[in-house]
Design an enzyme around this catalytic site. Structure first.
Site: not given
Length: 312
Positions: A62, A84, A111, A167, A199, A203
């Site tokens: 990819k 990874d 990112n 974030s 999650y 963040k």
């Protein structure tokens, strides 16, 4: 009311006064974009004007496809860096490979990220996949690259390099402790915690890490920022419900918009003065959830992460 308004303007931002047309010529600069094979990361790599861009990603096929597409669009060829973030050994290999190739690093875009994956998925070392990938993996990568970031800052004018940490507005989660260290690794407590809260926690951790990085290295030339890129149509939403994915696809903009705020932080002259700031769409300074600014929490998280990587 102020916090509610802040969150609203992050989800439905006003038109930007800064655009990619303002990106200066970046010839001679070297950047790393994690998760650069798709979405916001790919757009960031695309718009890194004349910089040498390392596209750090897990899936080589990819990534190579993204590199081919970027070359067709820009005439420039990004460099694949196998990474990874869910495997700390892979993070170490990626940093070592980069340091074998390069003597400078001007911008590190932390990112990449994962959102609400199946609960049974954990990192190779047994951490919650979201916290392990989004926070711990990026911490370790940054830690290993600190020497080249610092040496680059020392050899350039105005003597600064940048670490841009992606974030989310999701880091606002006022229920329970802002960081529950007992859920960072797989455990019964982690499995009783909702995927959405895990999650949000990751963040939140991104902002805490960015702030602590600024406290420790801001005076030595590293400009550390965190940001909400916007609610964007990208692959990160693939684990959301079909209804939520449909709403995102109908309402929200393309990934190129999501790259705007981090490109502002990573390339603009103004970005050099944004150390310790939390940025919001589109290319504005915002206000993070208050507990992210707690220096004691920043120290505790840093010490915990140092302990996790010391024997890798």
């Amino acid at each position: 009311m102020g916090a509610i308004y802040s969150q609203y303007t992050q989800i439905f931002p006003p038109k930007s006064t800064w655009s990619v047309d303002n990106i200066p010529d970046l010839s001679g600069k070297v950047m790393i974009v994690t998760g650069g094979n798709s979405g916001i990361g790919k757009e960031t790599a695309l718009l890194g004007r004349n910089a040498k861009v390392y596209l750090a990603a897990r899936d080589e096929s990819k990534a190579e496809e993204a590199i081919r597409e970027l070359k067709e669009e820009t005439g420039r060829e990004a460099v694949f860096l196998k990474l990874d973030l869910g495997d700390l050994r892979s993070v170490k290999r990626a940093a070592e490979e980069f340091l074998r190739r390069e003597k400078r690093l001007d911008v590190l875009f932390n990112n990449a990220g994962v959102a609400v994956p199946p609960m049974e998925l954990v990192t190779d070392q047994g951490y919650d996949l979201q916290f392990g990938t989004n926070v711990l993996g990026h911490f370790y990568l940054t830690k290993l690259l600190l020497p080249v970031l610092l040496s680059t800052a020392g050899s350039t004018h105005p003597g600064k390099t940048r670490v841009v940490n992606t974030s989310s507005v999701a880091h606002y989660h006022p229920f329970g402790p802002p960081l529950d260290f007992d859920t960072f690794k797989d455990s019964p407590k982690r499995r009783k915690t909702s995927k959405v809260k895990l999650y949000a926690q990751s963040k939140f951790g991104n902002v805490v890490f960015a702030n602590e990085l600024e406290r420790r290295y801001g005076t030595r030339g590293i400009v550390s920022t965190s940001l909400h890129p916007g609610v964007i149509k990208t692959n990160i939403s693939r684990n959301n419900s079909p209804l939520l994915r449909s709403l995102i696809n109908m309402i929200y903009p393309h990934a190129s918009h999501g790259a705007l705020t981090q490109l502002w932080a990573g390339t603009s002259q103004e970005g050099l003065e944004l150390g310790g700031k939390y940025l919001i769409p589109w290319a504005r300074i915002g206000t993070p959830y208050g507990p992210t600014n707690d220096p004691a929490l920043g120290r505790d998280l840093w010490v915990w992460m140092e302990e996790q990587v010391q024997d890798i």
